[in-house]
Scaffold this motif. Structure first.
Motif, PDB file in Angstrom:
ATOM      1  N   HIS A   1       1.567   6.383   7.392  1.00 50.69           N
ATOM      2  CA  HIS A   1       0.416   5.889   8.132  1.00 50.69           C
ATOM      3  C   HIS A   1      -0.194   6.984   8.996  1.00 50.69           C
ATOM      4  CE1 HIS A   1       4.214   4.983  10.139  1.00 50.69           C
ATOM      5  NE2 HIS A   1       3.607   5.355  11.255  1.00 50.69           N
ATOM      6  N   VAL A   2      -1.495   6.810   9.242  1.00 52.14           N
ATOM      7  CA  VAL A   2      -2.259   7.691  10.115  1.00 52.14           C
ATOM      8  C   VAL A   2      -2.961   6.794  11.116  1.00 52.14           C
ATOM      9  CG1 VAL A   2      -4.196   9.309  10.267  1.00 52.14           C
ATOM     10  CG2 VAL A   2      -2.638   9.411   8.296  1.00 52.14           C
ATOM     11  N   PHE A   3      -2.788   7.083  12.396  1.00 50.75           N
ATOM     12  CA  PHE A   3      -3.506   6.352  13.433  1.00 50.75           C
ATOM     13  C   PHE A   3      -4.841   7.038  13.667  1.00 50.75           C
ATOM     14  CE2 PHE A   3       0.866   5.149  14.421  1.00 50.75           C
ATOM     15  CZ  PHE A   3       0.732   3.780  14.634  1.00 50.75           C
ATOM     16  N   ILE A   4      -5.912   6.251  13.709  1.00 47.70           N
ATOM     17  CA  ILE A   4      -7.235   6.743  14.087  1.00 47.70           C
ATOM     18  C   ILE A   4      -7.647   5.892  15.279  1.00 47.70           C
ATOM     19  CG2 ILE A   4      -9.630   7.036  13.407  1.00 47.70           C
ATOM     20  CD1 ILE A   4      -8.699   7.400  10.550  1.00 47.70           C
ATOM     21  N   THR A   5      -7.782   6.526  16.431  1.00 42.70           N
ATOM     22  CA  THR A   5      -7.951   5.760  17.659  1.00 42.70           C
ATOM     23  C   THR A   5      -8.733   6.541  18.708  1.00 42.70           C
ATOM     24  OG1 THR A   5      -6.716   4.570  19.375  1.00 42.70           O
ATOM     25  CG2 THR A   5      -5.726   6.591  18.537  1.00 42.70           C
ATOM     26  N   GLY A   6      -9.197   5.838  19.680  1.00 38.67           N
ATOM     27  CA  GLY A   6      -9.793   6.474  20.844  1.00 38.67           C
ATOM     28  C   GLY A   6      -8.760   6.713  21.924  1.00 38.67           C
ATOM     29  N   ASP A   7      -7.509   6.305  21.673  1.00 34.28           N
ATOM     30  CA  ASP A   7      -6.439   6.382  22.670  1.00 34.28           C
ATOM     31  C   ASP A   7      -5.242   7.175  22.135  1.00 34.28           C
ATOM     32  OD1 ASP A   7      -4.777   5.958  24.851  1.00 34.28           O
ATOM     33  OD2 ASP A   7      -4.272   3.903  24.291  1.00 34.28           O
ATOM     34  N   ILE A   8      -5.448   8.471  21.905  1.00 39.80           N
ATOM     35  CA  ILE A   8      -4.365   9.322  21.387  1.00 39.80           C
ATOM     36  C   ILE A   8      -3.182   9.329  22.346  1.00 39.80           C
ATOM     37  CG2 ILE A   8      -3.707  11.731  20.993  1.00 39.80           C
ATOM     38  CD1 ILE A   8      -6.250  12.151  19.544  1.00 39.80           C
ATOM     39  N   VAL A   9      -3.450   9.433  23.629  1.00 44.52           N
ATOM     40  CA  VAL A   9      -2.371   9.497  24.617  1.00 44.52           C
ATOM     41  C   VAL A   9      -1.510   8.237  24.550  1.00 44.52           C
ATOM     42  CG1 VAL A   9      -1.864   9.596  27.096  1.00 44.52           C
ATOM     43  CG2 VAL A   9      -3.633  11.064  26.123  1.00 44.52           C
TER      44      VAL A   9
ATOM     45  N   GLN B   1      -0.592  15.133   5.288  1.00 44.17           N
ATOM     46  CA  GLN B   1       0.563  15.303   6.171  1.00 44.17           C
ATOM     47  C   GLN B   1       1.440  14.049   6.155  1.00 44.17           C
ATOM     48  OE1 GLN B   1      -0.616  16.172  10.195  1.00 44.17           O
ATOM     49  NE2 GLN B   1       1.491  16.338  10.927  1.00 44.17           N
ATOM     50  N   ALA B   2       0.831  12.867   6.222  1.00 39.66           N
ATOM     51  CA  ALA B   2       1.594  11.618   6.230  1.00 39.66           C
ATOM     52  C   ALA B   2       2.343  11.406   4.920  1.00 39.66           C
ATOM     53  CB  ALA B   2       0.666  10.426   6.498  1.00 39.66           C
ATOM     54  N   VAL B   3       1.670  11.680   3.811  1.00 38.53           N
ATOM     55  CA  VAL B   3       2.289  11.510   2.493  1.00 38.53           C
ATOM     56  C   VAL B   3       3.393  12.540   2.286  1.00 38.53           C
ATOM     57  CG1 VAL B   3       1.850  11.624   0.005  1.00 38.53           C
ATOM     58  CG2 VAL B   3       0.267  10.402   1.507  1.00 38.53           C
ATOM     59  N   SER B   4       3.165  13.782   2.698  1.00 36.68           N
ATOM     60  CA  SER B   4       4.176  14.838   2.564  1.00 36.68           C
ATOM     61  C   SER B   4       5.410  14.539   3.425  1.00 36.68           C
ATOM     62  CB  SER B   4       3.596  16.191   2.972  1.00 36.68           C
ATOM     63  OG  SER B   4       2.576  16.561   2.089  1.00 36.68           O
TER      64      SER B   4
ATOM     65  N   PRO C   1       0.820  -1.223   0.000  1.00 32.42           N
ATOM     66  CA  PRO C   1       0.000   0.000   0.000  1.00 32.42           C
ATOM     67  C   PRO C   1       0.847   1.264   0.000  1.00 32.42           C
ATOM     68  CG  PRO C   1       0.120  -0.917   2.205  1.00 32.42           C
ATOM     69  CD  PRO C   1       0.777  -1.924   1.293  1.00 32.42           C
ATOM     70  N   ASP C   2       0.211   2.355  -0.429  1.00 27.32           N
ATOM     71  CA  ASP C   2       0.844   3.677  -0.392  1.00 27.32           C
ATOM     72  C   ASP C   2       0.672   4.328   0.971  1.00 27.32           C
ATOM     73  OD1 ASP C   2       1.427   3.602  -3.223  1.00 27.32           O
ATOM     74  OD2 ASP C   2      -0.698   4.048  -3.564  1.00 27.32           O
ATOM     75  N   LEU C   3      -0.350   3.870   1.724  1.00 31.31           N
ATOM     76  CA  LEU C   3      -0.702   4.480   3.004  1.00 31.31           C
ATOM     77  C   LEU C   3      -1.463   3.459   3.832  1.00 31.31           C
ATOM     78  CD1 LEU C   3      -1.034   7.327   4.600  1.00 31.31           C
ATOM     79  CD2 LEU C   3      -3.366   7.246   3.696  1.00 31.31           C
TER      80      LEU C   3
ATOM     81  N   VAL D   1      -1.091   6.159  21.994  1.00 32.28           N
ATOM     82  CA  VAL D   1      -0.323   6.126  20.746  1.00 32.28           C
ATOM     83  C   VAL D   1       0.852   7.081  20.842  1.00 32.28           C
ATOM     84  CG1 VAL D   1      -0.365   6.624  18.267  1.00 32.28           C
ATOM     85  CG2 VAL D   1      -2.270   5.386  19.320  1.00 32.28           C
ATOM     86  N   ARG D   2       0.607   8.299  21.284  1.00 34.74           N
ATOM     87  CA  ARG D   2       1.692   9.294  21.358  1.00 34.74           C
ATOM     88  C   ARG D   2       2.754   8.905  22.376  1.00 34.74           C
ATOM     89  NH1 ARG D   2      -1.537  14.195  19.750  1.00 34.74           N
ATOM     90  NH2 ARG D   2      -1.249  14.114  17.508  1.00 34.74           N
ATOM     91  N   ALA D   3       2.368   8.171  23.428  1.00 36.33           N
ATOM     92  CA  ALA D   3       3.352   7.718  24.413  1.00 36.33           C
ATOM     93  C   ALA D   3       4.307   6.712  23.777  1.00 36.33           C
ATOM     94  CB  ALA D   3       2.653   7.089  25.615  1.00 36.33           C
ATOM     95  N   THR D   4       3.804   5.918  22.849  1.00 35.24           N
ATOM     96  CA  THR D   4       4.614   4.896  22.188  1.00 35.24           C
ATOM     97  C   THR D   4       5.303   5.439  20.940  1.00 35.24           C
ATOM     98  OG1 THR D   4       3.034   3.254  22.965  1.00 35.24           O
ATOM     99  CG2 THR D   4       4.550   2.549  21.256  1.00 35.24           C
ATOM    100  N   VAL D   5       4.592   6.284  20.186  1.00 31.40           N
ATOM    101  CA  VAL D   5       5.099   6.820  18.917  1.00 31.40           C
ATOM    102  C   VAL D   5       4.892   8.341  18.942  1.00 31.40           C
ATOM    103  CG1 VAL D   5       5.037   6.583  16.404  1.00 31.40           C
ATOM    104  CG2 VAL D   5       4.229   4.694  17.834  1.00 31.40           C
ATOM    105  N   PRO D   6       5.805   9.081  19.585  1.00 27.07           N
ATOM    106  CA  PRO D   6       5.601  10.521  19.785  1.00 27.07           C
ATOM    107  C   PRO D   6       5.365  11.330  18.508  1.00 27.07           C
ATOM    108  CG  PRO D   6       7.446   9.747  21.104  1.00 27.07           C
ATOM    109  CD  PRO D   6       7.029   8.594  20.222  1.00 27.07           C
ATOM    110  N   ALA D   7       5.969  10.927  17.406  1.00 25.90           N
ATOM    111  CA  ALA D   7       5.831  11.701  16.170  1.00 25.90           C
ATOM    112  C   ALA D   7       4.651  11.247  15.311  1.00 25.90           C
ATOM    113  CB  ALA D   7       7.123  11.591  15.357  1.00 25.90           C
ATOM    114  N   ALA D   8       3.830  10.344  15.822  1.00 24.86           N
ATOM    115  CA  ALA D   8       2.721   9.791  15.042  1.00 24.86           C
ATOM    116  C   ALA D   8       1.718  10.860  14.626  1.00 24.86           C
ATOM    117  CB  ALA D   8       2.005   8.709  15.854  1.00 24.86           C
ATOM    118  N   ILE D   9       1.134  10.654  13.466  1.00 26.73           N
ATOM    119  CA  ILE D   9       0.001  11.451  13.014  1.00 26.73           C
ATOM    120  C   ILE D   9      -1.223  10.706  13.523  1.00 26.73           C
ATOM    121  CG2 ILE D   9      -1.268  12.320  11.024  1.00 26.73           C
ATOM    122  CD1 ILE D   9       1.482  12.285   9.531  1.00 26.73           C
ATOM    123  N   VAL D  10      -1.992  11.366  14.403  1.00 29.81           N
ATOM    124  CA  VAL D  10      -3.082  10.681  15.100  1.00 29.81           C
ATOM    125  C   VAL D  10      -4.352  11.510  15.039  1.00 29.81           C
ATOM    126  CG1 VAL D  10      -3.792   9.597  17.262  1.00 29.81           C
ATOM    127  CG2 VAL D  10      -1.362   9.810  16.751  1.00 29.81           C
TER     128      VAL D  10
END
Length: 122
Positions: free
Chosen positions: A79-87, A114-117, A50-52, A89-98
């Motif tokens: 990749h883009v994370f879509i979650t109910g647990d932003i905190v 943003q993810a593609v750029s 996949p591209d994304l 995800v960010r604790a594990t992957v600080p630079a994640a797009i969430v």
């Protein structure tokens, strides 16, 4: 507007996965697979290239975060994370797009861009 992308969805809830697929298809993208487990996600990424990826942090078996780490070890995929647990995800992957569920389509489109750029500057 982002060019059409081949997108792999990692989402444990079938209804949300189908909603995301419909939304992304309406945005002009192609859905190559919707996977609910970490192992299936890794296999699908290798098969479909996949591209994304749109990723939920929690999957039925395994973790979306771990799936992304495994997939990106072989070939980086934006990749883009879509979650109910932003905190979490960010604790594990600080630079994640969430994005937090529920989300607006305009925010999803911006996150995809943003993810593609970000990948273009890697």
């Amino acid at each position: 507007m982002t060019n059409a992308l081949r997108i792999l969805i990692l989402e444990d809830d079938a209804i949300i996965g189908m909603h995301l697929a419909e939304l992304l298809a309406a945005m002009g993208h192609e859905i190559c697979a919707i996977e609910i487990t970490e192992a299936d996600a890794v296999a699908a990424a290798r098969h479909h290239r996949p591209d994304l990826m749109i990723v939920d942090a929690r999957l039925q078996v395994g973790s979306g975060i771990s799936a992304v780490e495994s997939i990106c070890r072989h070939r980086y995929v934006p990749h883009v994370f879509i979650t109910g647990d932003i905190v979490g995800v960010r604790a594990t992957v600080p630079a994640a797009i969430v994005l937090e569920k529920p989300f607006r389509e305009s925010l999803l489109a911006r996150a995809i861009q943003q993810a593609v750029s970000a990948t273009a500057t890697r």
